[in-house]
Design a protein around this motif. Structure first.
Motif, mmCIF file in Angstrom:
data_model
loop_
_atom_site.group_PDB
_atom_site.id
_atom_site.type_symbol
_atom_site.label_atom_id
_atom_site.label_comp_id
_atom_site.label_asym_id
_atom_site.label_seq_id
_atom_site.Cartn_x
_atom_site.Cartn_y
_atom_site.Cartn_z
ATOM 1 N N SER A 181 0.843 -1.207 0.000
ATOM 2 C CA SER A 181 0.000 0.000 0.000
ATOM 3 C C SER A 181 0.873 1.250 0.000
ATOM 4 N N ASN A 182 1.977 1.208 0.734
ATOM 5 C CA ASN A 182 2.905 2.351 0.665
ATOM 6 C C ASN A 182 3.460 2.516 -0.743
ATOM 7 N N PHE A 183 3.685 1.389 -1.422
ATOM 8 C CA PHE A 183 4.217 1.464 -2.794
ATOM 9 C C PHE A 183 3.217 2.164 -3.720
ATOM 10 N N ILE A 184 1.940 1.822 -3.561
ATOM 11 C CA ILE A 184 0.925 2.436 -4.432
ATOM 12 C C ILE A 184 0.815 3.938 -4.131
ATOM 13 N N HIS A 185 0.844 4.309 -2.855
ATOM 14 C CA HIS A 185 0.872 5.743 -2.517
ATOM 15 C C HIS A 185 2.077 6.406 -3.176
ATOM 16 N N TYR A 186 3.222 5.733 -3.063
ATOM 17 C CA TYR A 186 4.466 6.275 -3.614
ATOM 18 C C TYR A 186 4.338 6.499 -5.124
ATOM 19 N N LEU A 187 3.781 5.505 -5.829
ATOM 20 C CA LEU A 187 3.676 5.639 -7.298
ATOM 21 C C LEU A 187 2.830 6.846 -7.682
ATOM 22 N N PHE A 188 1.711 7.028 -6.982
ATOM 23 C CA PHE A 188 0.834 8.151 -7.341
ATOM 24 C C PHE A 188 1.387 9.497 -6.904
ATOM 25 N N LYS A 189 2.115 9.510 -5.790
ATOM 26 C CA LYS A 189 2.521 10.815 -5.242
ATOM 27 C C LYS A 189 3.949 11.228 -5.595
ATOM 28 N N ASP A 190 4.810 10.242 -5.762
ATOM 29 C CA ASP A 190 6.242 10.580 -5.863
ATOM 30 C C ASP A 190 6.894 10.205 -7.182
ATOM 31 N N THR A 191 6.111 9.713 -8.138
ATOM 32 C CA THR A 191 6.713 9.363 -9.428
ATOM 33 C C THR A 191 5.868 10.003 -10.546
ATOM 34 N N ASP A 192 6.405 9.950 -11.776
ATOM 35 C CA ASP A 192 5.608 10.503 -12.879
ATOM 36 C C ASP A 192 4.940 9.389 -13.688
ATOM 37 N N ASN A 224 -6.156 1.252 3.682
ATOM 38 C CA ASN A 224 -4.845 1.867 3.463
ATOM 39 C C ASN A 224 -4.825 2.690 2.176
ATOM 40 N N LEU A 225 -5.754 2.381 1.271
ATOM 41 C CA LEU A 225 -5.727 3.013 -0.053
ATOM 42 C C LEU A 225 -6.960 3.870 -0.329
ATOM 43 N N THR A 226 -7.694 4.230 0.712
ATOM 44 C CA THR A 226 -8.921 5.011 0.521
ATOM 45 C C THR A 226 -8.649 6.281 -0.295
ATOM 46 N N GLU A 227 -7.584 6.985 0.090
ATOM 47 C CA GLU A 227 -7.285 8.260 -0.574
ATOM 48 C C GLU A 227 -6.986 8.047 -2.067
ATOM 49 N N ILE A 228 -6.245 6.986 -2.357
ATOM 50 C CA ILE A 228 -5.900 6.703 -3.758
ATOM 51 C C ILE A 228 -7.165 6.322 -4.524
ATOM 52 N N ASP A 229 -8.006 5.527 -3.885
ATOM 53 C CA ASP A 229 -9.238 5.087 -4.527
ATOM 54 C C ASP A 229 -10.141 6.288 -4.827
ATOM 55 N N GLU A 230 -10.222 7.216 -3.879
ATOM 56 C CA GLU A 230 -11.075 8.400 -4.089
ATOM 57 C C GLU A 230 -10.574 9.247 -5.256
ATOM 58 N N ASN A 231 -9.262 9.342 -5.393
ATOM 59 C CA ASN A 231 -8.699 10.223 -6.432
ATOM 60 C C ASN A 231 -8.519 9.558 -7.787
ATOM 61 N N PHE A 232 -8.231 8.255 -7.773
ATOM 62 C CA PHE A 232 -7.872 7.607 -9.044
ATOM 63 C C PHE A 232 -8.691 6.353 -9.359
ATOM 64 N N PHE A 266 -7.225 0.388 -9.756
ATOM 65 C CA PHE A 266 -8.267 -0.651 -9.728
ATOM 66 C C PHE A 266 -7.934 -1.648 -8.632
ATOM 67 N N PHE A 267 -8.968 -2.101 -7.937
ATOM 68 C CA PHE A 267 -8.754 -3.137 -6.916
ATOM 69 C C PHE A 267 -9.476 -4.416 -7.330
ATOM 70 N N GLU A 268 -8.765 -5.537 -7.269
ATOM 71 C CA GLU A 268 -9.374 -6.837 -7.556
ATOM 72 C C GLU A 268 -9.108 -7.748 -6.374
ATOM 73 N N LYS A 269 -10.192 -8.165 -5.721
ATOM 74 C CA LYS A 269 -10.012 -9.105 -4.608
ATOM 75 C C LYS A 269 -9.843 -10.505 -5.199
ATOM 76 N N ALA A 270 -8.630 -10.998 -5.184
ATOM 77 C CA ALA A 270 -8.362 -12.329 -5.747
ATOM 78 C C ALA A 270 -7.149 -12.910 -5.055
ATOM 79 N N ASP A 271 -7.138 -14.230 -4.997
ATOM 80 C CA ASP A 271 -6.049 -14.949 -4.334
ATOM 81 C C ASP A 271 -5.017 -15.345 -5.385
#
Ligand code: NAD
Ligand code: TYD
Length: 356
Positions: A18-29, A48-56, A62-67
């Motif tokens: 989840s930190n990685f996904i935040h990082y990709l959206f906030k700290d990379t191009d 953990n990703l509510t903010e990312i989900d709201e914005n993107f 996209f979130f996929e619940k899968a094993d």
């Protein structure tokens, strides 16, 4: 630089993912799509990703619940999003749990990784510009004495069911590269800390117990050593590897920041005392030596010269600042703590640690 378009992050609802996904959206191009595939075990928390989900959400996230063990479900995700890059974080990750119940570790870490590799091999047949990046740990290298470091070519010597399962998955990833030509990269990282870490690992356990003035359980003599790295420094290293790392190569990632557990717990008591305006000696009196972890590895220490030299990566968060940021995050996010704790966390701790 690789061209990355549709990145499948496995285990993106966990701590590092989840930190990685935040990082990709906030700290990379990066301007492509990120698909988080997670089965939401006790350690996966979509909050953990509510903010990312709201914005993107629905456009670039996209979130996929899968094993990852479910071949058909995971293959459907590859097809739906035309995945060209996998960054594979999903795993059972806690050593103590692997000691009390190794089966899930074998199933997810070994069989789950195998299943993903099979999907990637078939889905990417005859395709260029694809990559499977496997996230692993320094624990595969075993345990060090007072001196020395783990290098990329240090022989594997895993000692817990967790590290043995990760070692096995590393071997499978390399075998798929060697045998089938699957484009892969790997990274072996030291202990991470930061926001969203599940309160079963050393730093969040101590922060919470200090806050609640509960005993601080230090295993054995407290002199085991870990090398700590702020989670976003791990993430910037992974990003450097997936963009520019050489296919087939492994990169060590570390903090070059070794701490005896007992010294680290003392520092946490001191920092928490400042934040909570209390006496640090009062908190230090909560330190309680408990029965050692079976097979407890003594020391981990990473040599990460290769990624520094070849990819120009370096750590950016000083330990003092990183710890303060982490302590503040836990103090400011009581709701998050309450939510993760209301799950299976408490029952599990009570069942396995009563009497310690
Ligand atoms: P974590 O336990 O916080 O998160 C793991 C995530 O994987 C959770 O969201 C969980 O729901 C998901 N998951 C578990 N089994 C799954 C399955 N079968 N299918 C789909 N999703 C599943 O772990 P973490 O600390 O974020 O670690 C992430 C990765 O980094 C792991 O591969 C771990 O081995 C590696 N690693 C961790 C550290 C560390 O200090 N935490 C250090 C080095 C490497
Ligand atoms: P942990 O955070 O579980 O990570 P790992 O075992 O993967 O390195 O533990 C870090 C160190 O802290 C390890 O030496 C075990 C020790 N430890 C304690 O002393 N008390 C605790 O309550 C926990 C969770 C860990």
């Amino acid at each position: 630089m690789r061209k990355l378009t549709n990145i499948l992050v496995t285990g993106g609802a966990g701590f590092i993912g989840s930190n990685f996904i935040h990082y990709l959206f906030k700290d990379t191009d990066f301007d492509g799509r990120i698909i988080n595939m997670d089965s939401l075990t006790y350690a996966g928390n979509p909050e953990n990703l509510t903010e990312i989900d709201e914005n993107f959400g629905g456009s670039r996230f996209f979130f996929e619940k899968a094993d990852i063990r479910d071949y058909d479900a995971a293959e459907a995700v590859f097809k739906k999003y035309d995945v060209d890059t996998v960054i594979h974080f999903a795993a059972e990750s806690h050593v103590d749990r692997s000691i009390f119940g190794p089966k899930d570790f074998i199933d997810t870490n070994i069989s789950g990784t195998f299943s993903l590799l099979e999907i990637a091999r078939s889905f990417w047949e005859n395709r260029d510009n694809v990559l499977f990046h496997h996230i692993s740990t320094d624990e595969v290298f075993g345990s060090l004495g007072d001196t020395g470091f783990f290098y990329e070519n240090t022989p594997y010597d895993p000692r817990s069911p967790y590290s043995a399962s990760k070692a096995s998955s590393d071997h499978l990833v390399r075998a798929y590269n060697h045998t089938y030509g699957l484009p892969v990269t790997l990274s072996n990282c030291s202990n991470n800390y930061g926001p969203y870490q599940f309160p079963e690992k050393l730093i969040p356990v101590m922060i919470m117990n200090i806050k609640e003035e509960k005993p601080l359980p230090v295993y054995g003599d407290g002199k085991n050593i870990r090398d700590w790295l702020y989670v976003n420094d791990h993430n910037s290293a992974v990003w450097a590897i997936v963009n520019s790392g050489k296919t087939g190569e492994t990169y060590n990632i570390g903090g070059e920041n070794e701490w005896e557990n007992i010294k680290l717990v003392n520092v946490l008591c001191e920092k928490m005392a400042v934040f909570l305006n209390k006496d640090k000696e009062y908190y230090k009196k909560l330190i309680t030596y408990v029965k050692d972890r079976p097979g407890h590895d003594r020391r981990y220490a990473i040599n990460c010269d290769k990624i520094k030299k070849e990819l120009g990566w370096k750590q950016s968060v000083d330990f003092n600042a990183g710890l303060e940021r982490t302590v503040q995050w836990y103090l400011q996010n009581q709701d998050w703590i309450d939510h993760v704790r209301s799950g299976d966390y408490r029952n599990w701790i009570e069942k396995n640690y009563s009497g310690r």
